[in-house]
Design a protein around this motif. Structure first.
Motif, PDB file in Angstrom:
ATOM      1  N   GLY A 157     -20.134  -5.474   4.862  1.00 32.71           N
ATOM      2  CA  GLY A 157     -20.684  -4.440   3.985  1.00 32.71           C
ATOM      3  C   GLY A 157     -20.476  -3.062   4.593  1.00 32.71           C
ATOM      4  O   GLY A 157     -20.689  -2.870   5.795  1.00 32.71           O
ATOM      5  N   ILE A 158     -20.048  -2.113   3.752  1.00 34.54           N
ATOM      6  CA  ILE A 158     -19.870  -0.724   4.218  1.00 34.54           C
ATOM      7  C   ILE A 158     -20.696   0.184   3.319  1.00 34.54           C
ATOM      8  O   ILE A 158     -20.751  -0.017   2.100  1.00 34.54           O
ATOM      9  CB  ILE A 158     -18.378  -0.292   4.141  1.00 34.54           C
ATOM     10  CG1 ILE A 158     -17.518  -1.179   5.044  1.00 34.54           C
ATOM     11  CG2 ILE A 158     -18.208   1.184   4.502  1.00 34.54           C
ATOM     12  CD1 ILE A 158     -16.031  -0.832   5.026  1.00 34.54           C
ATOM     13  N   LEU A 169     -11.017   2.845   3.971  1.00 30.71           N
ATOM     14  CA  LEU A 169     -11.256   1.413   4.173  1.00 30.71           C
ATOM     15  C   LEU A 169     -10.344   0.774   5.220  1.00 30.71           C
ATOM     16  O   LEU A 169     -10.795  -0.038   6.046  1.00 30.71           O
ATOM     17  CB  LEU A 169     -11.079   0.696   2.812  1.00 30.71           C
ATOM     18  CG  LEU A 169     -11.482  -0.758   2.702  1.00 30.71           C
ATOM     19  CD1 LEU A 169     -12.949  -0.941   3.042  1.00 30.71           C
ATOM     20  CD2 LEU A 169     -11.210  -1.256   1.276  1.00 30.71           C
ATOM     21  N   SER A 170      -9.052   1.155   5.201  1.00 33.68           N
ATOM     22  CA  SER A 170      -8.091   0.498   6.100  1.00 33.68           C
ATOM     23  C   SER A 170      -8.362   0.819   7.570  1.00 33.68           C
ATOM     24  O   SER A 170      -7.781   0.208   8.458  1.00 33.68           O
ATOM     25  CB  SER A 170      -6.664   0.866   5.704  1.00 33.68           C
ATOM     26  OG  SER A 170      -6.491   2.257   5.784  1.00 33.68           O
ATOM     27  N   LYS A 171      -9.257   1.783   7.802  1.00 32.85           N
ATOM     28  CA  LYS A 171      -9.660   2.099   9.180  1.00 32.85           C
ATOM     29  C   LYS A 171     -10.561   0.994   9.747  1.00 32.85           C
ATOM     30  O   LYS A 171     -10.633   0.773  10.950  1.00 32.85           O
ATOM     31  CB  LYS A 171     -10.450   3.426   9.135  1.00 32.85           C
ATOM     32  CG  LYS A 171     -10.322   4.284  10.358  1.00 32.85           C
ATOM     33  CD  LYS A 171     -11.091   5.579  10.193  1.00 32.85           C
ATOM     34  CE  LYS A 171     -12.435   5.488  10.879  1.00 32.85           C
ATOM     35  NZ  LYS A 171     -13.236   6.688  10.791  1.00 32.85           N
ATOM     36  N   TYR A 172     -11.284   0.326   8.854  1.00 31.04           N
ATOM     37  CA  TYR A 172     -12.279  -0.672   9.319  1.00 31.04           C
ATOM     38  C   TYR A 172     -11.787  -2.110   9.204  1.00 31.04           C
ATOM     39  O   TYR A 172     -12.193  -2.949   9.974  1.00 31.04           O
ATOM     40  CB  TYR A 172     -13.586  -0.540   8.515  1.00 31.04           C
ATOM     41  CG  TYR A 172     -14.042   0.890   8.315  1.00 31.04           C
ATOM     42  CD1 TYR A 172     -14.604   1.602   9.373  1.00 31.04           C
ATOM     43  CD2 TYR A 172     -13.876   1.531   7.095  1.00 31.04           C
ATOM     44  CE1 TYR A 172     -15.004   2.920   9.201  1.00 31.04           C
ATOM     45  CE2 TYR A 172     -14.264   2.849   6.914  1.00 31.04           C
ATOM     46  CZ  TYR A 172     -14.824   3.537   7.971  1.00 31.04           C
ATOM     47  OH  TYR A 172     -15.200   4.827   7.804  1.00 31.04           O
ATOM     48  N   GLU A 177      -6.851   2.973  -0.989  1.00 33.61           N
ATOM     49  CA  GLU A 177      -7.130   2.283   0.274  1.00 33.61           C
ATOM     50  C   GLU A 177      -7.216   0.777   0.060  1.00 33.61           C
ATOM     51  O   GLU A 177      -6.692  -0.004   0.840  1.00 33.61           O
ATOM     52  CB  GLU A 177      -8.449   2.793   0.866  1.00 33.61           C
ATOM     53  CG  GLU A 177      -8.310   4.083   1.629  1.00 33.61           C
ATOM     54  CD  GLU A 177      -7.494   3.916   2.910  1.00 33.61           C
ATOM     55  OE1 GLU A 177      -7.983   3.242   3.831  1.00 33.61           O
ATOM     56  OE2 GLU A 177      -6.381   4.466   2.982  1.00 33.61           O
ATOM     57  N   LEU A 178      -7.893   0.394  -1.031  1.00 37.69           N
ATOM     58  CA  LEU A 178      -8.079  -1.043  -1.301  1.00 37.69           C
ATOM     59  C   LEU A 178      -6.726  -1.737  -1.459  1.00 37.69           C
ATOM     60  O   LEU A 178      -6.537  -2.869  -1.012  1.00 37.69           O
ATOM     61  CB  LEU A 178      -8.943  -1.240  -2.565  1.00 37.69           C
ATOM     62  CG  LEU A 178      -9.328  -2.685  -2.858  1.00 37.69           C
ATOM     63  CD1 LEU A 178     -10.295  -3.236  -1.796  1.00 37.69           C
ATOM     64  CD2 LEU A 178      -9.978  -2.832  -4.243  1.00 37.69           C
ATOM     65  N   SER A 179      -5.770  -1.020  -2.083  1.00 35.16           N
ATOM     66  CA  SER A 179      -4.452  -1.636  -2.314  1.00 35.16           C
ATOM     67  C   SER A 179      -3.750  -1.952  -0.984  1.00 35.16           C
ATOM     68  O   SER A 179      -2.868  -2.795  -0.940  1.00 35.16           O
ATOM     69  CB  SER A 179      -3.591  -0.726  -3.192  1.00 35.16           C
ATOM     70  OG  SER A 179      -3.240   0.421  -2.458  1.00 35.16           O
TER      71      SER A 179
END
Ligand code: SAM
Length: 357
Positions: free
Chosen positions: A238-239, A272-275, A308-310
């Motif tokens: 969860g973020i 997102l892609s950072k985490y 980011e999700l993609s």
């Protein structure tokens, strides 16, 4: 026995599947009708009496209402159906109820209260409905003794609903607190999702057993906590951008007894892609810009987040928003395909639910 079951509007089919599954697994014969008398958010279940053998070898009746109250994740209320009809005025409602065999459902010695519910155009309130139905029940039971009304702590709660001209009377086995109000919710997020809708999203995602699941804007953690409570074995993440909500989500997860099953990250979903490098499923009730934040920031937030999700999403996503145009543009721009769309009632709103890949 007939049961009137309530849930959120737009997820009746999923609630029906859940009820049929829970009962048939225990050998109970059941037929479920969605939206009886065209009323949304309602199911009418016809259940055959069934039995089980207890640990001492004694045959006992299976209490189906109790079973559904304890096990269902999608229902709001389990109500024993007494009668329903098309009615318009308070006088018609009084006469209809007075002529029902109420004495079969409640002993005169038991205290009762009536809770009213109303939706549509009427010249009276739900309190008026409760009052009329209460008088009719009182007058009917007076034939057999002195009825006891106890509005605060009744032994039996009658529920009287009028939706348009569809009237329905039953005994509410759930009590005054709807099942979607989970006991684990110790932190009350201002825009929290109903647990029933969270479970509908989980059902529609069709999550594989060991898959990783993220809610990138998790708020108080409703979706993830409900998933963990279902016994999901894969990673759950969860973020949320705001520490206050993240701490609240942790408190809720602790109260639910599954804090160790969820990894909470204080972060920004537009990065997102950072985490996470990759994740199988993403489920989220996105900000709508109504209760928190500003509406004009939503298109940019959605565009950045879905970009980011993609980069990280492997399988499917399930998202909820009122902002149809903004989310559909973000899907299109970032190469997502809409697999399923439906409208769900959440509070007073009609919210768009999307399953994407
Ligand atoms: N489903 C949640 C629940 O039941 O509590 C509510 C989610 S609420 C509608 C949306 C959440 O998104 C808010 O908690 C807000 O703090 C969070 N949020 C907004 N922008 C964000 C961002 N860029 N990154 C991460 N979280 C964000």
């Amino acid at each position: 026995m007939k049961l009137m079951l309530t849930t959120s509007r737009g997820i009746e089919d999923l609630a029906r599947k859940e009820v049929e599954g829970l009962l048939r697994k225990r050998g109970v014969k059941v037929t479920v009708k969605e939206k009886p008398l065209e009323v949304e958010g309602r199911l009418l279940a016809e259940v055959e009496e069934s039995f089980y053998i207890d640990e001492k070898g004694k045959k006992r009746t299976l209490e189906v209402a109790t079973l559904l109250n304890e096990r269902s994740r999608l229902l709001h209320r389990v109500i024993i159906h007494i009668a329903s009809a098309k009615l318009k005025t308070l006088e018609e409602i009084y006469d209809f109820v007075y002529n029902l065999p109420i004495e079969k459902y409640v002993k005169v010695s038991e205290s009762f209260a009536v809770r009213g519910f109303r939706k549509g155009e009427h010249e009276f309130t739900s309190l008026d409905i409760a009052r009329s139905v209460g008088s009719a029940i009182h007058d009917r039971l007076s034939r057999y003794g002195t009825p006891k009304v106890n509005l605060n702590h009744p032994s039996v709660i009658f529920r009287a609903e009028l939706v348009g001209d569809a009237f329905f009377l039953g005994i509410d086995t759930t009590g005054d607190s709807s099942l979607h109000k989970r006991p684990w919710r110790v932190y009350d997020h201002p825009a929290h999702l109903k647990a029933s809708i969270a479970n509908a999203m989980i059902e529609l995602a069709e999550i594989d057993e060991n898959a990783s699941v993220i809610d990138p804007m998790c708020g108080s953690g409703t979706i993830l906590i409900e998933l963990a409570l279902k016994g999901h074995e894969g990673a759950i993440i969860g973020i949320d951008k705001y520490m206050k909500h993240l701490k609240g989500a942790e408190m809720n997860a602790l109260a639910a007894g599954i804090l160790d099953k969820i990894r909470f990250i204080h972060g920004d979903a537009t990065r997102l892609s950072k985490y996470v490098e990759s994740v199988d499923f993403a489920l989220s009730n996105l900000p709508y810009g109504l209760k928190i934040g500003r509406k004009n920031l939503i298109p940019e937030l959605y565009m950045d987040f879905f970009a980011e999700l993609s980069k990280v999403l492997e399988k499917r996503g399930v998202f909820l928003t009122t902002e149809k145009k903004a989310i559909e543009e973000a899907f299109e721009e970032n190469g997502f395909k809409v697999e399923h769309h439906r409208l769900v009632g959440h509070g007073g709103l009609r919210v768009h639910l999307y399953v994407i890949s």
